[in-house]
Design a protein around this motif. Structure first.
Motif, PDB file in Angstrom:
ATOM      1  N   ASP A  18      43.564  24.804  57.249  1.00 42.32           N
ATOM      2  CA  ASP A  18      44.583  24.506  56.254  1.00 42.32           C
ATOM      3  C   ASP A  18      44.777  22.996  56.226  1.00 42.32           C
ATOM      4  OD1 ASP A  18      45.036  27.161  55.633  1.00 42.32           O
ATOM      5  OD2 ASP A  18      46.708  27.362  57.041  1.00 42.32           O
ATOM      6  N   PHE A  19      44.889  22.450  55.015  1.00 45.52           N
ATOM      7  CA  PHE A  19      45.020  21.007  54.862  1.00 45.52           C
ATOM      8  C   PHE A  19      46.351  20.527  55.448  1.00 45.52           C
ATOM      9  CE2 PHE A  19      45.906  17.099  52.371  1.00 45.52           C
ATOM     10  CZ  PHE A  19      44.775  16.386  52.722  1.00 45.52           C
ATOM     11  N   MET A  20      46.290  19.501  56.256  1.00 42.48           N
ATOM     12  CA  MET A  20      47.418  18.847  56.917  1.00 42.48           C
ATOM     13  C   MET A  20      48.255  19.823  57.751  1.00 42.48           C
ATOM     14  SD  MET A  20      47.162  15.689  56.735  1.00 42.48           S
ATOM     15  CE  MET A  20      45.426  15.437  56.371  1.00 42.48           C
ATOM     16  N   ASN A  21      47.526  20.659  58.495  1.00 37.14           N
ATOM     17  CA  ASN A  21      48.189  21.531  59.463  1.00 37.14           C
ATOM     18  C   ASN A  21      48.663  20.671  60.650  1.00 37.14           C
ATOM     19  OD1 ASN A  21      46.189  21.513  61.744  1.00 37.14           O
ATOM     20  ND2 ASN A  21      44.841  22.341  60.155  1.00 37.14           N
ATOM     21  N   PRO A  22      49.461  21.217  61.553  1.00 40.17           N
ATOM     22  CA  PRO A  22      49.991  20.399  62.657  1.00 40.17           C
ATOM     23  C   PRO A  22      48.921  19.679  63.483  1.00 40.17           C
ATOM     24  CG  PRO A  22      51.184  22.467  62.547  1.00 40.17           C
ATOM     25  CD  PRO A  22      50.052  22.558  61.546  1.00 40.17           C
ATOM     26  N   ARG A  23      47.761  20.308  63.685  1.00 40.30           N
ATOM     27  CA  ARG A  23      46.701  19.640  64.469  1.00 40.30           C
ATOM     28  C   ARG A  23      46.145  18.434  63.722  1.00 40.30           C
ATOM     29  NH1 ARG A  23      42.756  24.083  67.005  1.00 40.30           N
ATOM     30  NH2 ARG A  23      41.913  22.227  67.955  1.00 40.30           N
ATOM     31  N   GLN A  24      45.913  18.582  62.418  1.00 42.46           N
ATOM     32  CA  GLN A  24      45.410  17.448  61.638  1.00 42.46           C
ATOM     33  C   GLN A  24      46.430  16.321  61.618  1.00 42.46           C
ATOM     34  OE1 GLN A  24      44.199  18.811  57.735  1.00 42.46           O
ATOM     35  NE2 GLN A  24      42.340  19.773  58.519  1.00 42.46           N
ATOM     36  N   LEU A  25      47.691  16.661  61.423  1.00 43.69           N
ATOM     37  CA  LEU A  25      48.730  15.628  61.405  1.00 43.69           C
ATOM     38  C   LEU A  25      48.803  14.902  62.746  1.00 43.69           C
ATOM     39  CD1 LEU A  25      51.505  17.523  59.435  1.00 43.69           C
ATOM     40  CD2 LEU A  25      50.201  15.523  58.643  1.00 43.69           C
ATOM     41  N   LEU A  91      52.548   6.401  59.142  1.00 41.35           N
ATOM     42  CA  LEU A  91      53.256   7.193  60.156  1.00 41.35           C
ATOM     43  C   LEU A  91      54.546   7.790  59.574  1.00 41.35           C
ATOM     44  CD1 LEU A  91      52.678   4.864  63.234  1.00 41.35           C
ATOM     45  CD2 LEU A  91      51.789   7.196  62.957  1.00 41.35           C
ATOM     46  N   ARG A  92      55.232   7.031  58.728  1.00 44.16           N
ATOM     47  CA  ARG A  92      56.432   7.564  58.060  1.00 44.16           C
ATOM     48  C   ARG A  92      56.061   8.725  57.140  1.00 44.16           C
ATOM     49  NH1 ARG A  92      57.881   2.256  57.898  1.00 44.16           N
ATOM     50  NH2 ARG A  92      57.153   1.941  55.775  1.00 44.16           N
ATOM     51  N   ARG A  93      54.928   8.588  56.420  1.00 45.17           N
ATOM     52  CA  ARG A  93      54.493   9.676  55.534  1.00 45.17           C
ATOM     53  C   ARG A  93      54.184  10.945  56.329  1.00 45.17           C
ATOM     54  NH1 ARG A  93      51.768   5.463  53.224  1.00 45.17           N
ATOM     55  NH2 ARG A  93      49.715   6.171  53.912  1.00 45.17           N
ATOM     56  N   ILE A  94      53.651  10.777  57.543  1.00 41.09           N
ATOM     57  CA  ILE A  94      53.402  11.946  58.396  1.00 41.09           C
ATOM     58  C   ILE A  94      54.734  12.623  58.713  1.00 41.09           C
ATOM     59  CG2 ILE A  94      52.739  12.677  60.733  1.00 41.09           C
ATOM     60  CD1 ILE A  94      50.389  10.653  60.529  1.00 41.09           C
ATOM     61  N   GLU A  95      55.716  11.830  59.121  1.00 45.89           N
ATOM     62  CA  GLU A  95      57.038  12.374  59.464  1.00 45.89           C
ATOM     63  C   GLU A  95      57.703  13.047  58.263  1.00 45.89           C
ATOM     64  OE1 GLU A  95      58.403  12.624  62.541  1.00 45.89           O
ATOM     65  OE2 GLU A  95      56.437  11.860  63.154  1.00 45.89           O
ATOM     66  N   GLU A  96      57.485  12.509  57.085  1.00 49.50           N
ATOM     67  CA  GLU A  96      58.132  13.027  55.867  1.00 49.50           C
ATOM     68  C   GLU A  96      57.329  14.142  55.195  1.00 49.50           C
ATOM     69  OE1 GLU A  96      58.569   9.383  53.681  1.00 49.50           O
ATOM     70  OE2 GLU A  96      60.124   8.636  55.046  1.00 49.50           O
ATOM     71  N   GLY A  97      56.163  14.470  55.745  1.00 53.22           N
ATOM     72  CA  GLY A  97      55.350  15.543  55.179  1.00 53.22           C
ATOM     73  C   GLY A  97      54.582  15.149  53.934  1.00 53.22           C
ATOM     74  N   GLU A  98      54.407  13.856  53.700  1.00 49.61           N
ATOM     75  CA  GLU A  98      53.701  13.378  52.506  1.00 49.61           C
ATOM     76  C   GLU A  98      52.301  12.860  52.813  1.00 49.61           C
ATOM     77  OE1 GLU A  98      56.309  10.388  50.961  1.00 49.61           O
ATOM     78  OE2 GLU A  98      57.933  11.810  50.613  1.00 49.61           O
TER      79      GLU A  98
END
Length: 140
Positions: A18-25, A91-98
């Motif tokens: 799945d795209f941008m699943n927790p492991r990828q993030l 890194l902020r985009r990762i935290e914000e889900g973007e």
């Protein structure tokens, strides 16, 4: 606080997941943090080097060469400073889900592109279109 995501050292994001699943993030988060730490360490080395090289050089040619080297080093540092800002934004985009989605189209950015340039904010197509528009306006 989110629980830590287990990530084996050999893990690489795959199109099968799945795209941008927790492991990828987590993979991209770690990659960005390491990159930022490397840049900051280079910055400290540069500052120490510039402080150490502040000396009176009597020969005009040697002094000019030293000044050129310093100017080049400072330009490089400025580029790295801007890069650190882009890393922090990612890194902020990762935290914000973007993270991983094109800011223009909203489509997923390819994993290959993100792996090569984790600060990317656009798909390759959107980036190329943006650069073509920029070039047209620059030629005016």
């Amino acid at each position: 606080m989110k629980p830590e995501t287990f990530l084996p050292d050999e893990y690489r994001p795959s199109e099968d997941e799945d795209f941008m699943n927790p492991r990828q993030l987590e993979y991209f988060r770690r990659k960005l943090i390491t990159w930022k730490q490397d840049l900051l360490a280079d910055s400290r080395d540069t500052i120490e080097g510039l402080q150490d090289s502040t000396r009176n050089i009597p020969d005009v040619t040697d002094r000019a060469s030293e000044e050129t080297d310093r100017a080049l080093e400072l330009r490089t540092r400025d580029r790295q400073r801007k890069l650190v800002s882009k890393i922090e934004a990612a890194l902020r985009r990762i935290e914000e889900g973007e993270f991983g989605f094109c800011e223009v189209t909203g489509e997923p950015i390819s994993l290959k592109r993100l792996d090569a340039r984790p600060i990317a904010t656009m798909t390759l197509e959107a980036q190329e279109k943006h650069e073509r528009r920029e070039k047209v306006h620059r030629d005016d």
